[in-house]
Write an enzyme that holds these catalytic residues in place. Sequence first.
Site, short mmCIF file in Angstrom:
data_model
loop_
_atom_site.label_atom_id
_atom_site.label_comp_id
_atom_site.label_asym_id
_atom_site.label_seq_id
_atom_site.Cartn_x
_atom_site.Cartn_y
_atom_site.Cartn_z
N LYS A 161 52.32 12.97 113.79
CA LYS A 161 51.02 14.23 114.34
C LYS A 161 50.43 14.88 113.26
O LYS A 161 51.41 15.19 112.81
CB LYS A 161 50.65 14.21 115.55
N TYR A 214 42.64 6.99 122.13
CA TYR A 214 43.08 7.88 123.01
C TYR A 214 41.35 7.95 124.36
O TYR A 214 41.68 9.07 125.38
CB TYR A 214 42.80 9.44 123.27
N ASN A 243 52.64 18.67 119.96
CA ASN A 243 53.60 17.91 119.60
C ASN A 243 54.53 16.74 118.45
O ASN A 243 55.24 16.43 118.96
CB ASN A 243 54.27 17.59 120.64
N HIS A 273 53.40 11.15 118.00
CA HIS A 273 52.87 10.29 119.81
C HIS A 273 54.20 9.06 120.20
O HIS A 273 54.30 7.75 119.20
CB HIS A 273 51.70 9.26 120.18
N GLU A 290 48.68 -0.15 121.79
CA GLU A 290 48.71 0.12 119.82
C GLU A 290 49.44 -0.26 119.03
O GLU A 290 48.00 -0.17 118.22
CB GLU A 290 50.08 0.93 120.75
P1 CMP Z 1 50.44 12.28 123.60
O1 CMP Z 1 51.63 11.28 123.73
O2 CMP Z 1 49.72 11.61 121.72
O3 CMP Z 1 49.37 11.66 124.23
C1 CMP Z 1 48.27 12.27 124.74
C2 CMP Z 1 48.80 13.32 124.43
O4 CMP Z 1 47.64 14.98 124.46
C3 CMP Z 1 49.43 14.06 124.55
O5 CMP Z 1 51.40 13.28 123.69
C4 CMP Z 1 49.44 15.18 123.87
O6 CMP Z 1 49.62 16.27 122.92
C5 CMP Z 1 47.84 16.38 124.28
N1 CMP Z 1 47.68 16.97 125.31
C6 CMP Z 1 46.77 17.97 125.16
N2 CMP Z 1 46.53 18.48 125.70
C7 CMP Z 1 47.51 17.84 127.46
C8 CMP Z 1 47.95 18.46 128.86
N3 CMP Z 1 47.45 19.18 129.25
N4 CMP Z 1 48.61 17.55 129.26
C9 CMP Z 1 48.87 15.92 128.74
N5 CMP Z 1 48.85 16.44 126.65
C10 CMP Z 1 47.68 16.76 126.69
#
Ligand code: CMP
Length: 144
Positions: free
Chosen positions: A14, A54, A117, A120, A131
């Site tokens: 990311k 998303y 984070n 993904h 995906e």
């Molecule tokens: P990812 O695995 O990329 O899938 C969705 C993303 O939304 C997740 O990782 C997080 O980085 C992001 N995200 C932001 N806020 C939240 C939240 N409250 N709960 C879950 N995912 C979140």
Amino acid sequence: MTPPKLERTLSIIKPDATRRNIIGAIIKQLESSGLRLVAQKRLRLSTEQARSFYAVHAERPFYDNLVSFMTSAPVVVQILEGEDAVAKHREVMGATNPAEAKDGTIRATHGLSLEENSVHGSDSLTNAATEIAFFFAATEIFPN
Ligand code: CMP
């Protein structure tokens, strides 16, 4: 003996990670887990692409912020292959929230927050196929 059944899963490095120049460190953790990269590209997601990728989160309160974050810098999209690749990838990534991720996982090592984070990963084999097709044509995948 029957050969192991290989799975493929989608990995995204990311914007928080590409910005900090830690792509190599993340790939090292992925490869050390036994997963193999069979496709890879660096790109900048358009807003439309990020919204579509998303779409499952479209009703969630964090959706708009997630889309702006994912379009804020380049990402690296890649396909990982291996035995139990979906589960193994999720294990090496760690929990979505870096504060809850186990020591040694990518998100515990590099993640900054729930949103930033670092990585993904597909959450199921079915979603992995969707995906992967979102980013890659069959002709762009090169297993050994
Ligand atoms: P990812 O695995 O990329 O899938 C969705 C993303 O939304 C997740 O990782 C997080 O980085 C992001 N995200 C932001 N806020 C939240 C939240 N409250 N709960 C879950 N995912 C979140």
